[in-house]
Design an enzyme around this catalytic site. Sequence first.
Site, PDB file in Angstrom:
ATOM      1  N   ASP A  64      -0.598  -2.961   4.120  1.00  0.00           N
ATOM      2  CA  ASP A  64      -0.883  -3.497   5.450  1.00  0.00           C
ATOM      3  C   ASP A  64      -0.836  -2.345   6.448  1.00  0.00           C
ATOM      4  OD1 ASP A  64      -1.321  -5.098   7.624  1.00  0.00           O
ATOM      5  OD2 ASP A  64       0.637  -6.070   7.603  1.00  0.00           O
ATOM      6  N   LYS A  65      -1.899  -1.554   6.457  1.00  0.00           N
ATOM      7  CA  LYS A  65      -1.916  -0.328   7.258  1.00  0.00           C
ATOM      8  C   LYS A  65      -1.726  -0.589   8.746  1.00  0.00           C
ATOM      9  CE  LYS A  65      -4.883   2.516   4.261  1.00  0.00           C
ATOM     10  NZ  LYS A  65      -3.995   3.694   4.204  1.00  0.00           N
ATOM     11  N   ARG A 111      -8.185   8.139  -1.487  1.00  0.00           N
ATOM     12  CA  ARG A 111      -8.233   9.297  -0.597  1.00  0.00           C
ATOM     13  C   ARG A 111      -8.563   8.811   0.820  1.00  0.00           C
ATOM     14  NH1 ARG A 111     -12.637  10.655  -4.348  1.00  0.00           N
ATOM     15  NH2 ARG A 111     -14.679  10.027  -3.488  1.00  0.00           N
ATOM     16  N   PHE A 112      -7.796   7.835   1.262  1.00  0.00           N
ATOM     17  CA  PHE A 112      -8.051   7.208   2.560  1.00  0.00           C
ATOM     18  C   PHE A 112      -7.978   8.198   3.723  1.00  0.00           C
ATOM     19  CE2 PHE A 112      -6.768   3.143   0.454  1.00  0.00           C
ATOM     20  CZ  PHE A 112      -7.945   2.453   0.705  1.00  0.00           C
ATOM     21  N   GLY A 113      -6.958   9.040   3.733  1.00  0.00           N
ATOM     22  CA  GLY A 113      -6.818   9.990   4.822  1.00  0.00           C
ATOM     23  C   GLY A 113      -6.246   9.381   6.087  1.00  0.00           C
ATOM     24  N   SER A 172       1.541  12.563   1.470  1.00  0.00           N
ATOM     25  CA  SER A 172       0.196  12.115   1.121  1.00  0.00           C
ATOM     26  C   SER A 172      -0.663  13.312   0.758  1.00  0.00           C
ATOM     27  CB  SER A 172      -0.444  11.371   2.299  1.00  0.00           C
ATOM     28  OG  SER A 172      -1.815  11.132   2.028  1.00  0.00           O
ATOM     29  N   ASN A 174      -3.859  13.320   0.836  1.00  0.00           N
ATOM     30  CA  ASN A 174      -5.208  13.077   1.348  1.00  0.00           C
ATOM     31  C   ASN A 174      -5.468  13.616   2.751  1.00  0.00           C
ATOM     32  OD1 ASN A 174      -5.889  11.650  -1.032  1.00  0.00           O
ATOM     33  ND2 ASN A 174      -4.743   9.896  -0.255  1.00  0.00           N
ATOM     34  N   LYS A 206       9.663  10.269   2.661  1.00  0.00           N
ATOM     35  CA  LYS A 206       8.879   9.994   1.453  1.00  0.00           C
ATOM     36  C   LYS A 206       8.345  11.297   0.890  1.00  0.00           C
ATOM     37  CE  LYS A 206       5.476   6.731  -0.357  1.00  0.00           C
ATOM     38  NZ  LYS A 206       4.658   5.542  -0.016  1.00  0.00           N
ATOM     39  N   ASN A 235       5.560   9.363  -3.609  1.00  0.00           N
ATOM     40  CA  ASN A 235       4.193   9.051  -3.226  1.00  0.00           C
ATOM     41  C   ASN A 235       3.279   9.209  -4.444  1.00  0.00           C
ATOM     42  OD1 ASN A 235       1.853   8.618  -1.570  1.00  0.00           O
ATOM     43  ND2 ASN A 235       2.884   9.608   0.145  1.00  0.00           N
ATOM     44  N   THR A 236       1.969   9.252  -4.207  1.00  0.00           N
ATOM     45  CA  THR A 236       0.998   9.374  -5.290  1.00  0.00           C
ATOM     46  C   THR A 236       0.959  10.800  -5.848  1.00  0.00           C
ATOM     47  OG1 THR A 236      -0.745   9.812  -3.667  1.00  0.00           O
ATOM     48  CG2 THR A 236      -0.440   7.533  -4.370  1.00  0.00           C
ATOM     49  N   GLY A 283       4.632   3.135 -10.293  1.00  0.00           N
ATOM     50  CA  GLY A 283       4.535   2.504 -11.599  1.00  0.00           C
ATOM     51  C   GLY A 283       5.405   1.289 -11.805  1.00  0.00           C
ATOM     52  N   THR A 305       0.347  -0.868  -6.074  1.00  0.00           N
ATOM     53  CA  THR A 305      -0.794  -0.895  -6.982  1.00  0.00           C
ATOM     54  C   THR A 305      -0.691  -2.009  -8.010  1.00  0.00           C
ATOM     55  OG1 THR A 305      -1.102   1.483  -6.693  1.00  0.00           O
ATOM     56  CG2 THR A 305      -2.156   0.483  -8.607  1.00  0.00           C
TER      57      THR A 305
END
Length: 346
Positions: A64-65, A111-113, A172, A174, A206, A235-236, A283, A305
């Site tokens: 929910d950005k 890769r939303f950025g 992040s 990205n 984070k 994070n990712t 995960g 995810t």
Amino acid sequence: MPVIEKMGLNALHRIDPEAAHGLAIRALRAGLAPAPGPQTSARLHTTVAGLDLPNPVGLAAGFDKNATAVAPLSRAGFGFIEVGAATPLPQPGNPRPRLFRLTEDRAAINRFGFNNEGMEAICARLSRRGAGVPVGLNLGANKTSPDRAADFARVMTAARNHVDFATVNVSSPNTEKLRDLQGKAALSALLEGVMDVRGATPVFLKIAPDLSEAEIEDVAEVAQNSGVAAIIATNTTLDRTGLASAHAAEAGGLSGAPLFERSTRVLARLAGLTDIPLIGVGGVSDAQTAYAKICAGASALQLYTALVFGGLGLVREITTGLDALLARDGFATVAEAVGSKREDWL
């Protein structure tokens, strides 16, 4: 999973992932999603960084950005939720396509950025939220900002009276050179600026899963010295080892099942370096992976995810299963289990 939710997920998986995500948010706002309320029990109830959580299973930032579905998400079963990331100015993010569903790997690449409507719009919505589970905001920096560290402080100032916690997101992959802010000197300066304006709001940090052993040690030291209330790990990742999907080579951050071992090892390493509460991300897809994070050192968890593949009903499955696993092993509370099997991950 209820038949109607399974049908909905199957339909969403037939369309572009970002469009599907937008439809999911609209469905939430329309009341077309499970709303059982926060799942809790004497074993699941816990306190992390001063926050009273009905259960330790939270929603990670990114879902929910723009904080448009805070109320329905607060009723979806989570113990806490995190929205954002928010940047000082609105920004469109990277060109589409920028979200890829890796079904074979139970994963996603984005890769939303930091696409978002900006801190003013997001904080205005947060100021109107009602009572519910704790809500936090992920803080970000504008891509074109000449002073990204100052951006974090600006968003913190705008949000501090409207959230229960705020997360400094320097991990992040990205936004170009954002991860450079995880270096010891840069991170210390950035956190000092945020802490100076936070008021009474707990600040979380984070971090990325791709840090070296020395970098993890530096992060733990800086976080401890800066007064960070919790560390979110992780994070990712940029790693692509072992992926089977045709989208495996797409640029961006990988999340989901393939991240589990990497992120859990970072978590366990951190647990031996600091007494700051840790929030395990990466995960978490069922009760067993949630329990493994806790036993590795996490006081609470976040997922995102896995919801792509399991729906919001997964939250109830995880909390119910986690309660049963704690009972099986003789733990009266989540807190008792934290770090109980950390050595298995070292």
